[in-house]
Design a protein around this motif. Structure first.
Motif, PDB file in Angstrom:
ATOM      1  N   PRO A  29       0.846  -1.208   0.000  1.00 58.80           N
ATOM      2  CA  PRO A  29       0.000   0.000   0.000  1.00 58.80           C
ATOM      3  C   PRO A  29       0.873   1.246   0.000  1.00 58.80           C
ATOM      4  N   TYR A  30       1.706   1.387  -1.036  1.00 60.81           N
ATOM      5  CA  TYR A  30       2.680   2.470  -1.021  1.00 60.81           C
ATOM      6  C   TYR A  30       2.067   3.844  -1.187  1.00 60.81           C
ATOM      7  N   THR A  48      -0.043   4.790   0.935  1.00 57.50           N
ATOM      8  CA  THR A  48      -0.245   5.201   2.326  1.00 57.50           C
ATOM      9  C   THR A  48       1.061   5.437   3.072  1.00 57.50           C
ATOM     10  N   HIS A  49       2.135   4.883   2.592  1.00 54.36           N
ATOM     11  CA  HIS A  49       3.442   5.186   3.170  1.00 54.36           C
ATOM     12  C   HIS A  49       4.489   5.139   2.063  1.00 54.36           C
ATOM     13  N   LYS A  50       5.663   5.609   2.315  1.00 57.95           N
ATOM     14  CA  LYS A  50       6.651   5.842   1.258  1.00 57.95           C
ATOM     15  C   LYS A  50       7.597   4.657   1.070  1.00 57.95           C
ATOM     16  N   THR A  51       7.051   3.516   0.715  1.00 59.90           N
ATOM     17  CA  THR A  51       7.893   2.350   0.492  1.00 59.90           C
ATOM     18  C   THR A  51       8.217   2.136  -0.981  1.00 59.90           C
ATOM     19  N   LYS A  52       7.495   2.814  -1.862  1.00 62.62           N
ATOM     20  CA  LYS A  52       7.702   2.606  -3.298  1.00 62.62           C
ATOM     21  C   LYS A  52       9.170   2.844  -3.670  1.00 62.62           C
ATOM     22  N   TYR A  53       9.761   3.897  -3.150  1.00 62.99           N
ATOM     23  CA  TYR A  53      11.153   4.235  -3.447  1.00 62.99           C
ATOM     24  C   TYR A  53      12.086   3.087  -3.063  1.00 62.99           C
ATOM     25  N   HIS A  54      11.890   2.521  -1.881  1.00 59.77           N
ATOM     26  CA  HIS A  54      12.757   1.446  -1.395  1.00 59.77           C
ATOM     27  C   HIS A  54      12.531   0.150  -2.176  1.00 59.77           C
ATOM     28  N   PHE A  55      11.281  -0.135  -2.516  1.00 61.14           N
ATOM     29  CA  PHE A  55      11.011  -1.329  -3.307  1.00 61.14           C
ATOM     30  C   PHE A  55      11.608  -1.210  -4.701  1.00 61.14           C
ATOM     31  N   GLU A  56      11.605  -0.025  -5.280  1.00 64.13           N
ATOM     32  CA  GLU A  56      12.200   0.159  -6.598  1.00 64.13           C
ATOM     33  C   GLU A  56      13.706  -0.090  -6.556  1.00 64.13           C
ATOM     34  N   LYS A  57      14.360   0.285  -5.466  1.00 62.92           N
ATOM     35  CA  LYS A  57      15.790  -0.031  -5.300  1.00 62.92           C
ATOM     36  C   LYS A  57      15.986  -1.544  -5.209  1.00 62.92           C
ATOM     37  N   ASP A  92       0.351  -1.376  -6.271  1.00 61.54           N
ATOM     38  CA  ASP A  92      -0.247  -0.732  -5.111  1.00 61.54           C
ATOM     39  C   ASP A  92      -1.520  -1.497  -4.757  1.00 61.54           C
ATOM     40  N   SER A  93      -1.561  -2.046  -3.566  1.00 64.54           N
ATOM     41  CA  SER A  93      -2.723  -2.836  -3.163  1.00 64.54           C
ATOM     42  C   SER A  93      -4.005  -2.014  -3.186  1.00 64.54           C
ATOM     43  N   GLN A  94      -3.884  -0.714  -2.997  1.00 61.54           N
ATOM     44  CA  GLN A  94      -5.075   0.142  -2.983  1.00 61.54           C
ATOM     45  C   GLN A  94      -5.774   0.187  -4.339  1.00 61.54           C
ATOM     46  N   ASP A  95      -5.051  -0.143  -5.413  1.00 63.40           N
ATOM     47  CA  ASP A  95      -5.659  -0.170  -6.747  1.00 63.40           C
ATOM     48  C   ASP A  95      -6.647  -1.311  -6.898  1.00 63.40           C
ATOM     49  N   TYR A  96      -6.513  -2.330  -6.074  1.00 66.27           N
ATOM     50  CA  TYR A  96      -7.362  -3.515  -6.191  1.00 66.27           C
ATOM     51  C   TYR A  96      -8.295  -3.721  -5.007  1.00 66.27           C
ATOM     52  N   ILE A  97      -8.306  -2.776  -4.081  1.00 65.21           N
ATOM     53  CA  ILE A  97      -9.208  -2.865  -2.927  1.00 65.21           C
ATOM     54  C   ILE A  97     -10.288  -1.816  -3.102  1.00 65.21           C
ATOM     55  N   SER A  98     -11.531  -2.270  -3.050  1.00 63.10           N
ATOM     56  CA  SER A  98     -12.630  -1.328  -3.226  1.00 63.10           C
ATOM     57  C   SER A  98     -12.855  -0.525  -1.949  1.00 63.10           C
ATOM     58  N   ASN A 123       1.683 -14.505 -12.982  1.00 63.17           N
ATOM     59  CA  ASN A 123       2.024 -15.862 -12.578  1.00 63.17           C
ATOM     60  C   ASN A 123       3.330 -15.902 -11.763  1.00 63.17           C
ATOM     61  N   PRO A 124       3.341 -15.241 -10.602  1.00 63.93           N
ATOM     62  CA  PRO A 124       4.588 -15.140  -9.827  1.00 63.93           C
ATOM     63  C   PRO A 124       4.959 -16.444  -9.126  1.00 63.93           C
ATOM     64  N   ASP A 125       6.264 -16.627  -8.941  1.00 58.60           N
ATOM     65  CA  ASP A 125       6.767 -17.743  -8.147  1.00 58.60           C
ATOM     66  C   ASP A 125       6.651 -17.443  -6.661  1.00 58.60           C
ATOM     67  N   LEU A 126       6.724 -16.156  -6.336  1.00 58.50           N
ATOM     68  CA  LEU A 126       6.679 -15.706  -4.950  1.00 58.50           C
ATOM     69  C   LEU A 126       5.927 -14.384  -4.878  1.00 58.50           C
ATOM     70  N   ILE A 127       5.111 -14.228  -3.846  1.00 55.97           N
ATOM     71  CA  ILE A 127       4.374 -12.983  -3.628  1.00 55.97           C
ATOM     72  C   ILE A 127       4.801 -12.415  -2.285  1.00 55.97           C
ATOM     73  N   LEU A 128       5.245 -11.166  -2.314  1.00 58.41           N
ATOM     74  CA  LEU A 128       5.623 -10.451  -1.094  1.00 58.41           C
ATOM     75  C   LEU A 128       4.509  -9.452  -0.801  1.00 58.41           C
ATOM     76  N   LEU A 129       3.831  -9.659   0.309  1.00 58.36           N
ATOM     77  CA  LEU A 129       2.720  -8.795   0.702  1.00 58.36           C
ATOM     78  C   LEU A 129       3.191  -7.909   1.839  1.00 58.36           C
ATOM     79  N   ASP A 130       3.281  -6.625   1.576  1.00 59.28           N
ATOM     80  CA  ASP A 130       3.782  -5.652   2.558  1.00 59.28           C
ATOM     81  C   ASP A 130       2.614  -5.170   3.419  1.00 59.28           C
ATOM     82  N   GLY A 131       2.355  -5.859   4.503  1.00 52.32           N
ATOM     83  CA  GLY A 131       1.276  -5.464   5.408  1.00 52.32           C
ATOM     84  C   GLY A 131       0.031  -6.307   5.214  1.00 52.32           C
ATOM     85  N   HIS A 132      -0.887  -6.169   6.126  1.00 48.64           N
ATOM     86  CA  HIS A 132      -2.156  -6.890   6.088  1.00 48.64           C
ATOM     87  C   HIS A 132      -3.018  -6.330   4.964  1.00 48.64           C
ATOM     88  N   SER A 133      -3.655  -7.219   4.227  1.00 54.28           N
ATOM     89  CA  SER A 133      -4.495  -6.779   3.114  1.00 54.28           C
ATOM     90  C   SER A 133      -5.616  -7.779   2.899  1.00 54.28           C
TER      91      SER A 133
END
Length: 89
Positions: free
Chosen positions: A12-13, A15-24, A40-46, A68-78
């Motif tokens: 949910p970037y 809501t907080h500034k993690t996008k920059y760090h994830f891009e690195k 961004d999880s917010q794009d898919y949550i109504s 079709n990912p091999d691994l999903i990293l979920l940053d926070g509860h969603s």
């Protein structure tokens, strides 16, 4: 152990500034031949009163099948975790 080729990062970037760090992180993983997608999880949550909840769930399911990912990293509860689990089983 299987090699990870595709990684999906859901954060949910807005809501907080993690996008920059994830891009690195994505640049580093890309050097190791790991294809990453950051969403961004917010794009898919109504929203609470949104009538298109079913449509957003279908969009997310479609995106999961396309990536079709091999691994999903979920940053926070969603609430997307339910859709992820149901798509696996």
């Amino acid at each position: 152990m299987n090699k990870i080729n595709k990684l999906l990062i859901i954060s949910p970037y807005s809501t907080h500034k993690t996008k920059y760090h994830f891009e690195k992180l994505i640049r580093i993983l890309g050097k190791n031949d790991i294809d990453c997608k950051l969403i961004d999880s917010q794009d898919y949550i109504s929203k609470f009163f949104e009538l298109k909840k079913y449509g957003k769930n279908k969009e997310f399911e479609k995106m999961l099948k396309e990536v079709n990912p091999d691994l999903i990293l979920l940053d926070g509860h969603s609430e997307l975790i339910k859709i992820i689990i149901m798509s696996i089983f």
